[in-house]
Design a protein around this motif. Structure first.
Motif, PDB file in Angstrom:
ATOM      1  N   LYS A  50       0.859  -1.191   0.000  1.00  0.00           N
ATOM      2  CA  LYS A  50       0.000   0.000   0.000  1.00  0.00           C
ATOM      3  C   LYS A  50       0.895   1.240   0.000  1.00  0.00           C
ATOM      4  O   LYS A  50       1.130   1.874   1.034  1.00  0.00           O
ATOM      5  N   LEU A  51       1.367   1.580  -1.194  1.00  0.00           N
ATOM      6  CA  LEU A  51       2.383   2.623  -1.302  1.00  0.00           C
ATOM      7  C   LEU A  51       1.856   4.017  -0.961  1.00  0.00           C
ATOM      8  O   LEU A  51       2.572   4.824  -0.365  1.00  0.00           O
ATOM      9  N   GLU A  52       0.631   4.311  -1.334  1.00  0.00           N
ATOM     10  CA  GLU A  52       0.080   5.637  -1.025  1.00  0.00           C
ATOM     11  C   GLU A  52       0.000   5.843   0.484  1.00  0.00           C
ATOM     12  O   GLU A  52       0.328   6.907   0.997  1.00  0.00           O
ATOM     13  N   ARG A  53      -0.450   4.801   1.181  1.00  0.00           N
ATOM     14  CA  ARG A  53      -0.543   4.893   2.641  1.00  0.00           C
ATOM     15  C   ARG A  53       0.853   4.999   3.255  1.00  0.00           C
ATOM     16  O   ARG A  53       1.066   5.750   4.207  1.00  0.00           O
ATOM     17  N   LEU A  75      11.135   8.181   1.149  1.00  0.00           N
ATOM     18  CA  LEU A  75       9.882   8.782   0.684  1.00  0.00           C
ATOM     19  C   LEU A  75       9.970   9.126  -0.802  1.00  0.00           C
ATOM     20  O   LEU A  75       9.031   8.874  -1.569  1.00  0.00           O
ATOM     21  N   GLY A  76      11.102   9.690  -1.204  1.00  0.00           N
ATOM     22  CA  GLY A  76      11.289  10.028  -2.613  1.00  0.00           C
ATOM     23  C   GLY A  76      11.223   8.808  -3.508  1.00  0.00           C
ATOM     24  O   GLY A  76      10.635   8.847  -4.605  1.00  0.00           O
ATOM     25  N   MET A  77      11.801   7.696  -3.051  1.00  0.00           N
ATOM     26  CA  MET A  77      11.772   6.459  -3.829  1.00  0.00           C
ATOM     27  C   MET A  77      10.349   5.917  -3.947  1.00  0.00           C
ATOM     28  O   MET A  77       9.938   5.438  -5.011  1.00  0.00           O
ATOM     29  N   ILE A  78       9.594   5.995  -2.859  1.00  0.00           N
ATOM     30  CA  ILE A  78       8.206   5.527  -2.904  1.00  0.00           C
ATOM     31  C   ILE A  78       7.372   6.398  -3.836  1.00  0.00           C
ATOM     32  O   ILE A  78       6.629   5.897  -4.695  1.00  0.00           O
ATOM     33  N   LEU A  79       7.479   7.713  -3.666  1.00  0.00           N
ATOM     34  CA  LEU A  79       6.671   8.634  -4.479  1.00  0.00           C
ATOM     35  C   LEU A  79       6.996   8.528  -5.973  1.00  0.00           C
ATOM     36  O   LEU A  79       6.148   8.811  -6.811  1.00  0.00           O
TER      37      LEU A  79
END
Length: 259
Positions: A50-53, A75-79
């Motif tokens: 659940k990447l957005e969460r 956070l940058g990698m996830i976004l």
């Protein structure tokens, strides 16, 4: 005239000071506990896909621990994951976070590579070029850098330069599977409707990609398509069946099977 009770005044000042310190300490303790909880929730959400969460919790964590550069990179990698960075606004947010990190630590090359991918996807070729130039100076032995240069050329419809860059990526790292996939695709485009000048190279690339990544879904899909184009339907089906055994949820294999 009234006299100030010195002892009481001193006692009051000391009490208020201790109380303020206790409140401050309690606040810091609560903030630390909240931060830890938010980081835990972010990690759990990411594990669950659940990447957005995960990005939401990680962003809130960074409001408490602003100096945590590693988690800001995280956070940058996830976004910047393709599933999230699927609109101009989202890519802009990912870019903002990544550039915050790189401004403080420009040696985070993997993060810069991810930024290049997103800039190329956004067709921000001038900005991508600046970061690619930096990577080429500082990551001379990386296969990812010529691969990204190939994507940069391909995005601007410069197939010959893209081919050369993908070949450099493969020469640097023979296991760079993505480079095989893109090079085969662009060589086939170059031969489409013409004399197949690149047939031998394409054949060798497909064979080598299968040797390097025999269970990779994208490689098996490419091999199946190549076999189908040569009229080897049975071999093509074998590749796809093998791929589905290894990757039963991979959509590209089902699309190839439908063709």
């Amino acid at each position: 005239m009234r006299k100030i009770n010195t002892k009481f005044f001193v006692f009051l000042v000391i009490t208020l000071t201790l109380l303020a310190g206790a409140v401050f300490g309690l606040h810091q303790l609560q903030a630390g506990n909240i931060a830890e909880a938010l980081l835990w929730q972010a990690n759990q959400a990411e594990k669950d896909g659940k990447l957005e969460r995960a990005a939401k919790y990680l962003g809130r964590y960074l409001e408490f621990v602003r100096e945590d550069l590693d988690q800001r990179e995280h956070l940058g990698m996830i976004l910047s994951e393709p599933l999230l960075a699927n609109s101009p606004q989202r890519r802009a947010r990912a870019r903002f976070v990544i550039e915050q990190v790189l401004a403080k630590d420009p040696q985070r090359h993997v993060l810069r590579e991810r930024l290049c991918r997103n800039l190329i996807a956004a067709r921000s070729f001038d900005s991508a070029k600046e970061h690619l130039n930096y990577l080429e100076k500082n990551q001379a032995n990386s296969a990812e850098v010529p691969y990204l240069r190939g994507m940069w050329h391909e995005g601007q419809k410069q197939p010959d330069r893209a081919m050369a860059a993908y070949r450099r990526a493969i020469q640097t790292d023979a296991g760079k599977v993505d480079a095989y996939l893109r090079l085969v695709a662009i060589l086939k485009q170059a031969d489409f409707g013409k004399e197949p000048h690149h047939a031998a190279e394409i054949e060798q690339l497909v064979v080598t990609a299968l040797e390097k990544a025999p269970h990779d879904a994208s490689v098996l899909s490419m091999a199946a398509q190549h076999a189908q184009e040569k009229g080897n339907t049975r071999i093509a089906l074998n590749y796809l069946e093998d791929g589905l055994k290894q990757n039963p949820l991979e959509p590209c294999l089902y699309l190839a099977l439908a063709r």
